[in-house]
Design a protein around this motif. Structure first.
Motif, PDB file in Angstrom:
ATOM      1  N   GLY A 230      46.453 -16.839  60.294  1.00  0.00           N
ATOM      2  CA  GLY A 230      45.831 -17.519  60.827  1.00  0.00           C
ATOM      3  C   GLY A 230      44.823 -17.805  60.763  1.00  0.00           C
ATOM      4  N   ALA A 231      43.905 -18.524  61.541  1.00  0.00           N
ATOM      5  CA  ALA A 231      43.210 -19.414  60.610  1.00  0.00           C
ATOM      6  C   ALA A 231      41.407 -18.524  60.729  1.00  0.00           C
ATOM      7  N   VAL A 232      40.675 -18.633  59.544  1.00  0.00           N
ATOM      8  CA  VAL A 232      39.879 -18.086  59.788  1.00  0.00           C
ATOM      9  C   VAL A 232      38.437 -19.093  59.621  1.00  0.00           C
ATOM     10  N   ILE A 233      37.423 -19.281  60.026  1.00  0.00           N
ATOM     11  CA  ILE A 233      36.271 -20.328  60.183  1.00  0.00           C
ATOM     12  C   ILE A 233      35.290 -19.131  59.617  1.00  0.00           C
ATOM     13  N   TYR A 234      34.734 -19.587  58.582  1.00  0.00           N
ATOM     14  CA  TYR A 234      33.860 -18.605  57.486  1.00  0.00           C
ATOM     15  C   TYR A 234      33.032 -19.353  56.917  1.00  0.00           C
ATOM     16  N   ARG A 235      31.721 -19.028  57.331  1.00  0.00           N
ATOM     17  CA  ARG A 235      29.669 -19.407  57.655  1.00  0.00           C
ATOM     18  C   ARG A 235      29.233 -18.540  56.352  1.00  0.00           C
ATOM     19  N   ASP A 236      29.077 -19.117  55.221  1.00  0.00           N
ATOM     20  CA  ASP A 236      28.188 -18.328  54.243  1.00  0.00           C
ATOM     21  C   ASP A 236      26.523 -18.960  54.674  1.00  0.00           C
ATOM     22  N   LEU A 237      25.628 -18.140  55.474  1.00  0.00           N
ATOM     23  CA  LEU A 237      24.548 -18.646  55.975  1.00  0.00           C
ATOM     24  C   LEU A 237      23.206 -18.814  54.723  1.00  0.00           C
TER      25      LEU A 237
ATOM     26  N   SER B 152      20.540 -36.464  70.858  1.00  0.00           N
ATOM     27  CA  SER B 152      21.946 -36.331  70.346  1.00  0.00           C
ATOM     28  C   SER B 152      23.097 -35.888  69.140  1.00  0.00           C
ATOM     29  N   ALA B 153      21.679 -36.878  68.224  1.00  0.00           N
ATOM     30  CA  ALA B 153      22.065 -36.067  66.283  1.00  0.00           C
ATOM     31  C   ALA B 153      21.882 -33.873  65.992  1.00  0.00           C
ATOM     32  N   ALA B 154      20.615 -33.982  67.296  1.00  0.00           N
ATOM     33  CA  ALA B 154      20.494 -32.498  66.844  1.00  0.00           C
ATOM     34  C   ALA B 154      20.749 -31.604  67.167  1.00  0.00           C
ATOM     35  N   PHE B 155      21.063 -32.303  68.603  1.00  0.00           N
ATOM     36  CA  PHE B 155      22.984 -31.267  69.935  1.00  0.00           C
ATOM     37  C   PHE B 155      23.585 -31.220  69.101  1.00  0.00           C
ATOM     38  N   ALA B 156      24.803 -32.547  68.524  1.00  0.00           N
ATOM     39  CA  ALA B 156      25.772 -32.423  68.533  1.00  0.00           C
ATOM     40  C   ALA B 156      26.469 -31.672  67.260  1.00  0.00           C
TER      41      ALA B 156
ATOM     42  N   GLU C 140      30.719 -24.178  69.553  1.00  0.00           N
ATOM     43  CA  GLU C 140      32.680 -24.809  69.411  1.00  0.00           C
ATOM     44  C   GLU C 140      33.402 -23.017  68.499  1.00  0.00           C
ATOM     45  N   GLU C 141      32.591 -23.036  67.534  1.00  0.00           N
ATOM     46  CA  GLU C 141      33.650 -22.095  66.318  1.00  0.00           C
ATOM     47  C   GLU C 141      33.018 -21.098  67.027  1.00  0.00           C
ATOM     48  N   LEU C 142      32.345 -20.765  67.819  1.00  0.00           N
ATOM     49  CA  LEU C 142      31.988 -19.506  68.023  1.00  0.00           C
ATOM     50  C   LEU C 142      33.129 -19.668  69.796  1.00  0.00           C
ATOM     51  N   GLU C 143      33.207 -19.941  70.280  1.00  0.00           N
ATOM     52  CA  GLU C 143      33.925 -20.056  71.449  1.00  0.00           C
ATOM     53  C   GLU C 143      36.028 -20.658  71.228  1.00  0.00           C
ATOM     54  N   GLN C 144      35.908 -20.867  69.700  1.00  0.00           N
ATOM     55  CA  GLN C 144      37.173 -20.977  69.789  1.00  0.00           C
ATOM     56  C   GLN C 144      38.215 -19.713  68.916  1.00  0.00           C
ATOM     57  N   ALA C 145      36.661 -18.764  68.488  1.00  0.00           N
ATOM     58  CA  ALA C 145      37.328 -17.122  68.247  1.00  0.00           C
ATOM     59  C   ALA C 145      38.042 -16.786  68.891  1.00  0.00           C
ATOM     60  N   ASP C 146      39.316 -16.111  67.920  1.00  0.00           N
ATOM     61  CA  ASP C 146      39.524 -14.321  69.218  1.00  0.00           C
ATOM     62  C   ASP C 146      38.779 -13.271  68.662  1.00  0.00           C
ATOM     63  N   ALA C 147      38.394 -13.277  67.792  1.00  0.00           N
ATOM     64  CA  ALA C 147      37.213 -12.413  66.982  1.00  0.00           C
ATOM     65  C   ALA C 147      36.402 -12.880  66.201  1.00  0.00           C
ATOM     66  N   VAL C 148      35.145 -11.969  65.989  1.00  0.00           N
ATOM     67  CA  VAL C 148      33.832 -12.676  65.608  1.00  0.00           C
ATOM     68  C   VAL C 148      33.012 -11.497  64.442  1.00  0.00           C
ATOM     69  N   LEU C 149      32.858 -11.744  63.195  1.00  0.00           N
ATOM     70  CA  LEU C 149      33.067 -10.207  61.925  1.00  0.00           C
ATOM     71  C   LEU C 149      31.482 -10.919  61.812  1.00  0.00           C
ATOM     72  N   ILE C 150      30.718 -10.144  61.598  1.00  0.00           N
ATOM     73  CA  ILE C 150      28.930 -10.771  61.401  1.00  0.00           C
ATOM     74  C   ILE C 150      28.049 -10.025  59.855  1.00  0.00           C
ATOM     75  N   GLY C 151      27.834 -10.254  58.794  1.00  0.00           N
ATOM     76  CA  GLY C 151      27.935  -9.117  57.949  1.00  0.00           C
ATOM     77  C   GLY C 151      25.667  -9.524  58.586  1.00  0.00           C
ATOM     78  N   ALA C 152      25.219  -8.394  58.869  1.00  0.00           N
ATOM     79  CA  ALA C 152      23.460  -8.522  59.533  1.00  0.00           C
ATOM     80  C   ALA C 152      22.956  -7.666  58.359  1.00  0.00           C
TER      81      ALA C 152
ATOM     82  N   ARG D 268      24.003 -28.382  67.478  1.00  0.00           N
ATOM     83  CA  ARG D 268      24.593 -27.320  67.890  1.00  0.00           C
ATOM     84  C   ARG D 268      25.883 -26.938  68.646  1.00  0.00           C
ATOM     85  N   VAL D 269      26.166 -28.470  68.929  1.00  0.00           N
ATOM     86  CA  VAL D 269      27.876 -28.313  69.091  1.00  0.00           C
ATOM     87  C   VAL D 269      28.661 -27.537  68.589  1.00  0.00           C
ATOM     88  N   LYS D 270      28.173 -28.189  67.057  1.00  0.00           N
ATOM     89  CA  LYS D 270      30.183 -27.818  66.217  1.00  0.00           C
ATOM     90  C   LYS D 270      29.728 -26.160  66.104  1.00  0.00           C
ATOM     91  N   LEU D 271      28.350 -25.877  65.843  1.00  0.00           N
ATOM     92  CA  LEU D 271      28.493 -24.069  66.324  1.00  0.00           C
ATOM     93  C   LEU D 271      28.582 -22.972  67.197  1.00  0.00           C
TER      94      LEU D 271
END
Length: 216
Positions: free
Chosen positions: A37-44, A72-76, A83-95, A78-81
Motif C-alpha cells: 500500500g501507499a502512505v501519504i505522511y505529513r508531519d505538520l 491561483s498559486a494559493a489555491f493550488a 486531493e491527498e484527503l480525497e485519495q486516501a482510503d483511510a486517514v490517521l491523525i495525531g491530535a 489548498r488543492v494539493k492537500l
C-alpha cells in the motif's frame, strides 16, 4: 492498492510524544496488512502547511478564470492537500491537546482542506472515509472529571471531521500523559499506564479492522 493519509501534529518528536507513539503503532499494524500500500505522511510540526490567508480563502469562491495569479498559486496549495484527503482510503491523525485545543498546525491543515462545494456541503468529496484520531492529553477531560468542560479537542474534531467533512470518525484517547513527569500526579501513574496500554491495543486492533474492511 490502498492509501493511508497519516498526519502528525505534536511538537514533541518520536517516543517523547504520546500521540506520535500511538499513530506509529497504528501505522505499523496497517503496513503489515498492506505491505504494497501507499502512505501519504505529513508531519505538520516539522513541515507546517500555510495558515489560511485572504488570498487562499477568496480563491475558493472565485471562478478559475477570474482568479489573480496570487489566488491561483494559493489555491493550488489548498488543492494539493484536498486531493491527498480525497485519495486516501483511510486517514490517521495525531491530535495532542495543546492548551485545551488542537495544535495550530492541525487547525491550519483543516482550514485548507475545508472547501464548501467540494469537501464540505451537501455531498462532501471524502464522505465516508474512515478517520482515526489519536487525541492524547496530559490530564483527563472525560465525562465526570473536574475538567470535563475544558475538552475542546474531541468536540471540535467531531464537528469538523464528522459533521462537516462527513468522515467516519473514531477516537483513541491516551490520557494522563503528564503523570510520569509531574510529581503532583504520581498517584495517577497506574491510570496513565492503563490508558496507554488501551491506546496501543486500540490502535493495533483498529488498523487491522480497517485493513480487513478495505480488503473485502
Amino acid at each position: 492498492m490502498v492509501t493511508l493519509l497519516h498526519i502528525d501534529s505534536s511538537v514533541l518528536p518520536g517516543e517523547a510524544s504520546s500521540s506520535r507513539s500511538v499513530t506509529a503503532a497504528f501505522r505499523e499494524a496497517w503496513e503489515e496488512q498492506h505491505p504494497e500500500g501507499a502512505v501519504i505522511y505529513r508531519d505538520l510540526a516539522a513541515n507546517p502547511v500555510p495558515h489560511i490567508t485572504a488570498t487562499a480563502w477568496t480563491a475558493g469562491f472565485t471562478a478559475p478564470s477570474e482568479r489573480t495569479p496570487e489566488q491561483s498559486a494559493a489555491f493550488a496549495e489548498r488543492v494539493k492537500l484536498i486531493e491527498e484527503l480525497e485519495q486516501a482510503d483511510a486517514v490517521l491523525i495525531g491530535a495532542p491537546m495543546h492548551n485545551f485545543s488542537i495544535p495550530s498546525t492541525l487547525k491550519a491543515w483543516l482550514d485548507n482542506v475545508l472547501l464548501l462545494g467540494r469537501t464540505a456541503g451537501e455531498t462532501p468529496s471524502a464522505q465516508g472515509t474512515p478517520v482515526v484520531v489519536v487525541a492524547s492529553r496530559g490530564g483527563s477531560y472525560a465525562p465526570g472529571t473536574p475538567r470535563e468542560g475544558y475538552e475542546f479537542v474531541q468536540n471540535y474534531l467531531e464537528a469538523v471531521l464528522k459533521g462537516t467533512l462527513g468522515l467516519d470518525l473514531d477516537f483513541i484517547v491516551p490520557e494522563l500523559t503528564m503523570a510520569p513527569r509531574n510529581p503532583a500526579m504520581s498517584e495517577l501513574v497506574p491510570l496513565y499506564e492503563a490508558s496507554r496500554e488501551r491506546a496501543f491495543e486500540g490502535a493495533t486492533a483498529k488498523a487491522k479492522e480497517l485493513a480487513e474492511r478495505l480488503a473485502a
